[in-house]
Design a protein around this motif. Sequence first.
Motif, PDB file in Angstrom:
ATOM      1  N   ARG A  41      -2.336   3.520   3.203  1.00  0.00           N
ATOM      2  CA  ARG A  41      -2.257   2.306   4.029  1.00  0.00           C
ATOM      3  C   ARG A  41      -1.343   1.240   3.427  1.00  0.00           C
ATOM      4  O   ARG A  41      -1.524   0.050   3.628  1.00  0.00           O
ATOM      5  CB  ARG A  41      -3.655   1.730   4.290  1.00  0.00           C
ATOM      6  N   ARG A  42      -0.345   1.692   2.663  1.00  0.00           N
ATOM      7  CA  ARG A  42       0.564   0.759   2.009  1.00  0.00           C
ATOM      8  C   ARG A  42       2.018   0.983   2.419  1.00  0.00           C
ATOM      9  O   ARG A  42       2.931   0.656   1.663  1.00  0.00           O
ATOM     10  CB  ARG A  42       0.412   0.871   0.488  1.00  0.00           C
ATOM     11  N   ALA A  43       2.240   1.549   3.618  1.00  0.00           N
ATOM     12  CA  ALA A  43       3.613   1.774   4.085  1.00  0.00           C
ATOM     13  C   ALA A  43       3.674   1.740   5.603  1.00  0.00           C
ATOM     14  O   ALA A  43       2.683   2.000   6.282  1.00  0.00           O
ATOM     15  CB  ALA A  43       4.121   3.114   3.574  1.00  0.00           C
ATOM     16  N   PHE A  44       4.856   1.410   6.099  1.00  0.00           N
ATOM     17  CA  PHE A  44       5.107   1.455   7.534  1.00  0.00           C
ATOM     18  C   PHE A  44       6.566   1.809   7.764  1.00  0.00           C
ATOM     19  O   PHE A  44       7.403   1.664   6.874  1.00  0.00           O
ATOM     20  CB  PHE A  44       4.744   0.129   8.218  1.00  0.00           C
ATOM     21  N   LYS A 103      -2.919  -6.701   2.146  1.00  0.00           N
ATOM     22  CA  LYS A 103      -1.683  -7.262   1.592  1.00  0.00           C
ATOM     23  C   LYS A 103      -0.451  -6.657   2.263  1.00  0.00           C
ATOM     24  O   LYS A 103       0.519  -7.358   2.557  1.00  0.00           O
ATOM     25  CB  LYS A 103      -1.622  -7.050   0.076  1.00  0.00           C
ATOM     26  N   THR A 104      -0.480  -5.351   2.540  1.00  0.00           N
ATOM     27  CA  THR A 104       0.653  -4.716   3.218  1.00  0.00           C
ATOM     28  C   THR A 104       0.801  -5.295   4.620  1.00  0.00           C
ATOM     29  O   THR A 104       1.921  -5.580   5.071  1.00  0.00           O
ATOM     30  CB  THR A 104       0.466  -3.182   3.289  1.00  0.00           C
ATOM     31  N   ARG A 105      -0.320  -5.488   5.305  1.00  0.00           N
ATOM     32  CA  ARG A 105      -0.294  -6.089   6.648  1.00  0.00           C
ATOM     33  C   ARG A 105       0.323  -7.485   6.586  1.00  0.00           C
ATOM     34  O   ARG A 105       1.171  -7.839   7.415  1.00  0.00           O
ATOM     35  CB  ARG A 105      -1.708  -6.150   7.218  1.00  0.00           C
ATOM     36  N   GLU A 106      -0.106  -8.285   5.612  1.00  0.00           N
ATOM     37  CA  GLU A 106       0.419  -9.641   5.448  1.00  0.00           C
ATOM     38  C   GLU A 106       1.939  -9.624   5.253  1.00  0.00           C
ATOM     39  O   GLU A 106       2.669 -10.395   5.881  1.00  0.00           O
ATOM     40  CB  GLU A 106      -0.258 -10.296   4.236  1.00  0.00           C
ATOM     41  N   LEU A 107       2.428  -8.723   4.400  1.00  0.00           N
ATOM     42  CA  LEU A 107       3.867  -8.645   4.152  1.00  0.00           C
ATOM     43  C   LEU A 107       4.618  -8.084   5.361  1.00  0.00           C
ATOM     44  O   LEU A 107       5.742  -8.501   5.638  1.00  0.00           O
ATOM     45  CB  LEU A 107       4.144  -7.801   2.906  1.00  0.00           C
ATOM     46  N   ALA A 108       3.995  -7.174   6.096  1.00  0.00           N
ATOM     47  CA  ALA A 108       4.621  -6.629   7.306  1.00  0.00           C
ATOM     48  C   ALA A 108       4.805  -7.733   8.349  1.00  0.00           C
ATOM     49  O   ALA A 108       5.847  -7.804   9.008  1.00  0.00           O
ATOM     50  CB  ALA A 108       3.778  -5.489   7.874  1.00  0.00           C
ATOM     51  N   ILE A 120      -0.040   9.437  16.105  1.00  0.00           N
ATOM     52  CA  ILE A 120       0.841   8.546  15.351  1.00  0.00           C
ATOM     53  C   ILE A 120       0.253   7.152  15.483  1.00  0.00           C
ATOM     54  O   ILE A 120       0.071   6.645  16.589  1.00  0.00           O
ATOM     55  CB  ILE A 120       2.278   8.582  15.899  1.00  0.00           C
ATOM     56  N   ILE A 121      -0.042   6.533  14.355  1.00  0.00           N
ATOM     57  CA  ILE A 121      -0.689   5.217  14.330  1.00  0.00           C
ATOM     58  C   ILE A 121       0.354   4.156  13.980  1.00  0.00           C
ATOM     59  O   ILE A 121       1.044   4.274  12.968  1.00  0.00           O
ATOM     60  CB  ILE A 121      -1.850   5.207  13.311  1.00  0.00           C
ATOM     61  N   SER A 122       0.452   3.123  14.814  1.00  0.00           N
ATOM     62  CA  SER A 122       1.424   2.061  14.553  1.00  0.00           C
ATOM     63  C   SER A 122       0.779   0.667  14.523  1.00  0.00           C
ATOM     64  O   SER A 122       1.477  -0.336  14.525  1.00  0.00           O
ATOM     65  CB  SER A 122       2.545   2.103  15.599  1.00  0.00           C
ATOM     66  N   ASP A 123      -0.527   0.622  14.446  1.00  0.00           N
ATOM     67  CA  ASP A 123      -1.278  -0.629  14.440  1.00  0.00           C
ATOM     68  C   ASP A 123      -1.235  -1.270  13.046  1.00  0.00           C
ATOM     69  O   ASP A 123      -1.639  -0.648  12.055  1.00  0.00           O
ATOM     70  CB  ASP A 123      -2.724  -0.327  14.843  1.00  0.00           C
ATOM     71  N   LEU A 124      -0.770  -2.517  12.967  1.00  0.00           N
ATOM     72  CA  LEU A 124      -0.712  -3.223  11.677  1.00  0.00           C
ATOM     73  C   LEU A 124      -2.093  -3.402  11.046  1.00  0.00           C
ATOM     74  O   LEU A 124      -2.216  -3.496   9.827  1.00  0.00           O
ATOM     75  CB  LEU A 124      -0.043  -4.588  11.841  1.00  0.00           C
ATOM     76  N   ASP A 125      -3.132  -3.437  11.881  1.00  0.00           N
ATOM     77  CA  ASP A 125      -4.492  -3.594  11.350  1.00  0.00           C
ATOM     78  C   ASP A 125      -4.956  -2.368  10.567  1.00  0.00           C
ATOM     79  O   ASP A 125      -5.963  -2.424   9.880  1.00  0.00           O
ATOM     80  CB  ASP A 125      -5.480  -3.882  12.481  1.00  0.00           C
ATOM     81  N   GLU A 126      -4.228  -1.267  10.661  1.00  0.00           N
ATOM     82  CA  GLU A 126      -4.565  -0.060   9.904  1.00  0.00           C
ATOM     83  C   GLU A 126      -3.984  -0.087   8.494  1.00  0.00           C
ATOM     84  O   GLU A 126      -4.247   0.809   7.696  1.00  0.00           O
ATOM     85  CB  GLU A 126      -4.081   1.191  10.646  1.00  0.00           C
TER      86      GLU A 126
END
Length: 166
Positions: free
Chosen positions: A111-114, A54-59, A44-50
Amino acid sequence: MRKSIILFLLLLLLLFVIFPRTGMYGFLFDRGKYEYMDESSIEIISDLDELSPKTRELAIKFLEKCGENGLSVRITETYRTQARQDMLYKQGRTTSGSIVTWTRNSKHTKRRAFDICEDNTDEPYGDLEFFRKCAEIGKEVGLTPGYYFKNYQDMPHYELNRWWLQ
């Protein structure tokens, strides 16, 4: 001309026999590849760098605004491998457990969801008001919260639907 079309169709058929396709978009992959994989080893990957940039920026904006509003948020999952997505899709269908996803074609694999939960609590998914407030903030920063999905509410889920901004 007719011979060329027939030859082309036979070649195409041969390719699909040699390289079977799965999923609604027909991505090529070995159907049996994950059948014997020990599913407990799928990370399970929870790293924002993944996430996509743009998704990282908004997260990050989302987390900052949640903090400003006194909401203690923990990111539980970001990028998801196709193997993990397939495993989750099987859950509640062909393996034991509750159904937790409705698709094999998730924004997580792009890579567009968390996903999130409430941090520092005994019931990280129990406070509906927490998820409502987070959804408002997610919408405000430009994400699509699963809280508002019409067919299947997914309160912990946030995604970037504007693919052109990736």
